[in-house]
Design a protein around this motif. Structure first.
Motif, short mmCIF file in Angstrom:
data_model
loop_
_atom_site.label_atom_id
_atom_site.label_comp_id
_atom_site.label_asym_id
_atom_site.label_seq_id
_atom_site.Cartn_x
_atom_site.Cartn_y
_atom_site.Cartn_z
N TYR A 262 0.84 -1.21 0.00
CA TYR A 262 0.00 0.00 0.00
C TYR A 262 0.87 1.25 0.00
N ARG A 263 1.90 1.23 0.82
CA ARG A 263 2.82 2.39 0.90
C ARG A 263 3.51 2.63 -0.45
N ILE A 264 3.96 1.57 -1.07
CA ILE A 264 4.67 1.70 -2.35
C ILE A 264 3.72 2.23 -3.43
N GLU A 265 2.50 1.69 -3.48
CA GLU A 265 1.52 2.16 -4.47
C GLU A 265 1.17 3.63 -4.23
N LYS A 266 1.06 4.01 -2.95
CA LYS A 266 0.74 5.39 -2.62
C LYS A 266 1.87 6.32 -3.05
N THR A 267 3.11 5.87 -2.85
CA THR A 267 4.27 6.67 -3.25
C THR A 267 4.32 6.85 -4.76
N ILE A 268 4.01 5.78 -5.48
CA ILE A 268 4.00 5.84 -6.95
C ILE A 268 2.92 6.80 -7.43
N ASP A 269 1.74 6.72 -6.82
CA ASP A 269 0.63 7.60 -7.20
C ASP A 269 0.97 9.06 -6.95
N GLN A 270 1.61 9.33 -5.81
CA GLN A 270 1.99 10.70 -5.47
C GLN A 270 3.04 11.23 -6.44
N THR A 271 3.96 10.35 -6.86
CA THR A 271 5.01 10.74 -7.82
C THR A 271 4.39 11.08 -9.17
#
Length: 278
Positions: A262-271
């Motif tokens: 979830y954290r990784i997907e959230k980071t990708i989305d924010q990027t």
């Protein structure tokens, strides 16, 4: 700067582990002390946090970077999750235990249990502030700043965390000396901490705050009172213990992996959003 961070990690780890054994030595000298509330145990508990704070001051870092900011606004759901994880795991495991007749809950009294649990929770909440400030707010944060891989962060924190716990399991908790049976006591705690580390690390990383971890840790510790209200069939605790049983540990690993993804997907989305806006 990278060398300073590495040096601070080494100093923190060495002093934290050393002071645990210093605490053991203190209790060997001061024998007339209440079990579980000795001066040596206090030295063991607070030395990692004191070390972390002194390193922060020496390096002129803000103490707020220890993860003291609760970040409630964006993390309310993680606070709720951190409180509910182990009660839900426990209910699930008890259901399995009742169905298989491995667990007897006929003595369970919800009102008495709740009162005892909440009273114990307050005590462990205070105690775990010291622990989570050190292991998540300092050590995990230092490793994140070094841009270590997730696997390396888990391994280092779990390793130092376990070595710090050794005096606790061998002396402060059990009262055992270092002998064959004492060493065996360390095997399952090592497995347990290894299974918990992803969940604790990722909960801190997704919230950037120690407080959800403090809550999670306090709930785990406090639920031990349930053992006064249930009876587990001999030999089945390794499967259906609420905190160290195999079923519980497998669930904890899965939860940790879920939070990480979830954290990784959230980071990708924010990027992607940042790139789109620029």
């Amino acid at each position: 700067m990278e060398k300073k961070i590495k040096k601070s990690i080494i100093i923190f780890s060495f002093i934290s582990i050393f002071c645990g054994w210093l605490g053991v030595l203190i209790d060997m000298v001061l024998t007339e002390q209440p079990k579980g509330n000795s001066l040596g145990m206090l030295v063991w508990l607070v030395s990692p946090l004191i070390t972390a704070v002194l390193i922060r001051i020496f390096m002129k870092d803000s103490l707020r970077s220890l993860g003291l900011n609760p970040n409630f606004k964006s993390n309310l759901k993680w606070y709720i999750i951190s409180f509910l994880i182990f009660p839900l795991i426990t209910i699930f495991i008890l259901a399995i235990g009742v169905i298989t007749k491995w667990v007897d809950i006929s003595m369970f009294n919800f009102t008495d249990f709740t009162v005892t649990f909440l009273g114990t929770f307050v005590m462990y909440f205070i105690k775990n502030i010291f622990e989570e400030l050190a292991w998540r707010g300092f050590l995990t944060e230092r490793l994140i700043k070094l841009k270590c891989s997730d696997r390396k962060i888990y391994s280092i924190v779990a390793g130092v965390w376990l070595l710090w716990h050794v005096p606790y399991y061998l002396f402060f908790l059990s009262g055992n000396n270092i002998n064959g049976s004492g060493i065996k006591l360390l095997f399952w705690p090592a497995i347990t901490l290894g299974c918990w580390i992803v969940m604790f690390s990722e909960l801190y990383r997704i919230t950037r705050s120690i407080w959800p971890c403090v809550i999670l840790h306090a709930v785990i510790n406090s639920l031990v009172v349930i053992n006064d209200y249930i009876s587990i069939k001999v030999g089945k605790g390794i499967l259906v213990s609420y905190d160290t049983g195999i079923i519980s540990l497998v669930i904890c690993i899965c939860i940790g992996i879920f939070i990480r993804n979830y954290r990784i997907e959230k980071t990708i989305d924010q990027t992607k959003l940042f790139e789109y806006n620029t």
